[in-house]
Design a protein around this motif. Structure first.
Motif, PDB file in Angstrom:
ATOM      1  N   UNK A  42      28.086  74.540  42.306  1.00 62.58           N
ATOM      2  CA  UNK A  42      27.834  75.972  42.190  1.00 62.58           C
ATOM      3  C   UNK A  42      27.291  76.342  40.805  1.00 62.58           C
ATOM      4  N   UNK A  43      27.071  75.357  39.966  1.00 63.70           N
ATOM      5  CA  UNK A  43      26.719  75.654  38.577  1.00 63.70           C
ATOM      6  C   UNK A  43      25.307  76.206  38.443  1.00 63.70           C
ATOM      7  N   UNK A  44      24.410  75.907  39.373  1.00 65.01           N
ATOM      8  CA  UNK A  44      23.028  76.343  39.193  1.00 65.01           C
ATOM      9  C   UNK A  44      22.402  76.872  40.479  1.00 65.01           C
ATOM     10  N   UNK A  45      23.226  77.332  41.415  1.00 67.15           N
ATOM     11  CA  UNK A  45      22.625  77.849  42.656  1.00 67.15           C
ATOM     12  C   UNK A  45      21.918  79.174  42.373  1.00 67.15           C
ATOM     13  N   UNK A  46      20.832  79.414  43.104  1.00 66.99           N
ATOM     14  CA  UNK A  46      20.008  80.582  42.806  1.00 66.99           C
ATOM     15  C   UNK A  46      19.714  81.413  44.048  1.00 66.99           C
ATOM     16  N   UNK A  47      20.482  81.253  45.112  1.00 67.16           N
ATOM     17  CA  UNK A  47      20.202  82.027  46.323  1.00 67.16           C
ATOM     18  C   UNK A  47      21.160  83.213  46.437  1.00 67.16           C
ATOM     19  N   UNK A  48      20.753  84.202  47.204  1.00 70.96           N
ATOM     20  CA  UNK A  48      21.567  85.384  47.449  1.00 70.96           C
ATOM     21  C   UNK A  48      21.661  85.615  48.956  1.00 70.96           C
ATOM     22  N   UNK A  49      22.627  86.447  49.346  1.00 70.13           N
ATOM     23  CA  UNK A  49      22.745  86.800  50.756  1.00 70.13           C
ATOM     24  C   UNK A  49      21.575  87.702  51.162  1.00 70.13           C
ATOM     25  N   UNK A  50      21.293  87.723  52.470  1.00 66.98           N
ATOM     26  CA  UNK A  50      20.218  88.567  52.962  1.00 66.98           C
ATOM     27  C   UNK A  50      20.510  90.037  52.747  1.00 66.98           C
ATOM     28  N   UNK A  95      21.274  74.506  53.594  1.00 67.06           N
ATOM     29  CA  UNK A  95      19.897  74.973  53.780  1.00 67.06           C
ATOM     30  C   UNK A  95      18.979  74.712  52.592  1.00 67.06           C
ATOM     31  N   UNK A  96      19.548  74.663  51.372  1.00 70.96           N
ATOM     32  CA  UNK A  96      18.708  74.427  50.195  1.00 70.96           C
ATOM     33  C   UNK A  96      18.627  72.959  49.821  1.00 70.96           C
ATOM     34  N   UNK A  97      19.172  72.074  50.684  1.00 71.29           N
ATOM     35  CA  UNK A  97      19.071  70.642  50.441  1.00 71.29           C
ATOM     36  C   UNK A  97      20.244  70.037  49.711  1.00 71.29           C
ATOM     37  N   UNK A  98      21.134  70.855  49.178  1.00 71.65           N
ATOM     38  CA  UNK A  98      22.312  70.324  48.494  1.00 71.65           C
ATOM     39  C   UNK A  98      23.288  69.739  49.514  1.00 71.65           C
ATOM     40  N   UNK A  99      24.224  68.929  49.037  1.00 70.50           N
ATOM     41  CA  UNK A  99      25.234  68.303  49.893  1.00 70.50           C
ATOM     42  C   UNK A  99      26.572  69.008  49.699  1.00 70.50           C
ATOM     43  N   UNK A 100      27.373  69.043  50.754  1.00 70.73           N
ATOM     44  CA  UNK A 100      28.693  69.663  50.687  1.00 70.73           C
ATOM     45  C   UNK A 100      29.641  68.949  51.631  1.00 70.73           C
ATOM     46  N   UNK A 101      30.942  69.150  51.409  1.00 69.97           N
ATOM     47  CA  UNK A 101      31.986  68.570  52.245  1.00 69.97           C
ATOM     48  C   UNK A 101      32.635  69.666  53.077  1.00 69.97           C
ATOM     49  N   UNK A 102      32.811  69.419  54.370  1.00 68.03           N
ATOM     50  CA  UNK A 102      33.489  70.357  55.257  1.00 68.03           C
ATOM     51  C   UNK A 102      34.643  69.627  55.943  1.00 68.03           C
TER      52      UNK A 102
END
Length: 250
Positions: A42-50, A95-102
């Motif tokens: 989360x240190x450099x994410x640049x997206x916002x909600x619609x 959606x932005x190509x980053x990886x995450x754990x669920x």
């Protein structure tokens, strides 16, 4: 003798101390906690909600924009296996190509029954819930067996828990109980034309059964006195249906 003392000293130096073991244990715990709670960088994410839009209701996956929200599953492994459900760990691509754990609870699904007597009372079961440490008041419900039809399960669970047989059973709705981390779906039915028979609860189920006037039950839900999600939903749908079926005032 000097060589033997030197080897003994080396052995003592190489052996981890209790402090080292404690540090390793703490680091291991931190890694485990991070794995369960960290959803990506989360240190450099640049997206916002619609931006909010005034529009008609569009259900999930029916909006062309929804395609830009989807996550792609890269891998899935069973992290824990239980009696009723499993917990799977998924690695996904955002959606932005980053990886995450669920971490996802895999549940077979369940049913719940709004059972109404001919004189307008609703059937409620009282059970001790260990997770909450107290007795709760709920509509009858139970887990689906593998491959079981939800309608058949609803009739079975109603009879097992309350001893009631229904002449009519109508589907009300399906709810996702906690879609943020679980795939459990509960199918809710309304049962009418009730006849009393013999109950047959599971060996680990201890239940008392109440027949409560519907308006009193609805008031308790609206006053926030009943917190069980399926029971709240069942009550509100039952109330809405009763109002729709009532003759309209001229």
């Amino acid at each position: 003798m000097a060589d033997e003392n030197s080897k003994a000293t080396e052995s003592i130096i190489d052996e981890p101390t209790s402090g080292d073991r404690l540090t390793d244990a703490i680091d291991s715990m931190r890694s485990s906690v991070t794995a369960f709670t960290f959803d990506g960088d989360r240190s450099s994410h640049d997206h916002q909600s619609g931006t909010p839009e005034r529009r008609e209701l569009v259900l999930g996956d029916n909006d062309p924009r929804d395609a830009s929200l989807s996550e792609r599953v890269l891998s899935e492994d069973v992290a824990w296996t239980g009696k009723i459900f499993n917990v799977d760990r998924l690695q996904v691509e955002l959606p932005d190509g980053r990886k995450a754990t669920r971490d996802v609870v895999r549940h077979p699904g369940a049913v719940a029954v709004v059972a109404l007597t001919d004189d307008g009372r609703i059937c409620l079961v009282r059970q001790y819930r260990t997770a909450l440490g107290r007795v709760t008041v709920e509509i009858p419900a139970g887990k689906l067996d593998p491959g079981e039809d939800p309608l058949s399960c609803a009739a079975r669970e109603l009879l097992e828990e309350t001893g009631l047989k229904a002449q009519k059973m109508a589907f009300l709705t399906t709810i996702a109980t906690s879609c943020g981390f679980a795939d459990e779906l509960i199918h809710i039915y309304m049962a009418t034309g009730l006849e009393q028979a013999a109950s047959d609860p599971d060996v680990d189920e201890f239940i008392n059964v109440d027949l409560v006037e519907l308006p009193e039950f609805i008031d308790a839900v609206l006053d926030g006195k009943i917190e069980d999600a399926k029971t709240v939903v069942g009550a509100l749908i039952c109330d809405a249906v009763s109002h729709r079926l009532a003759p309209q005032e001229q």
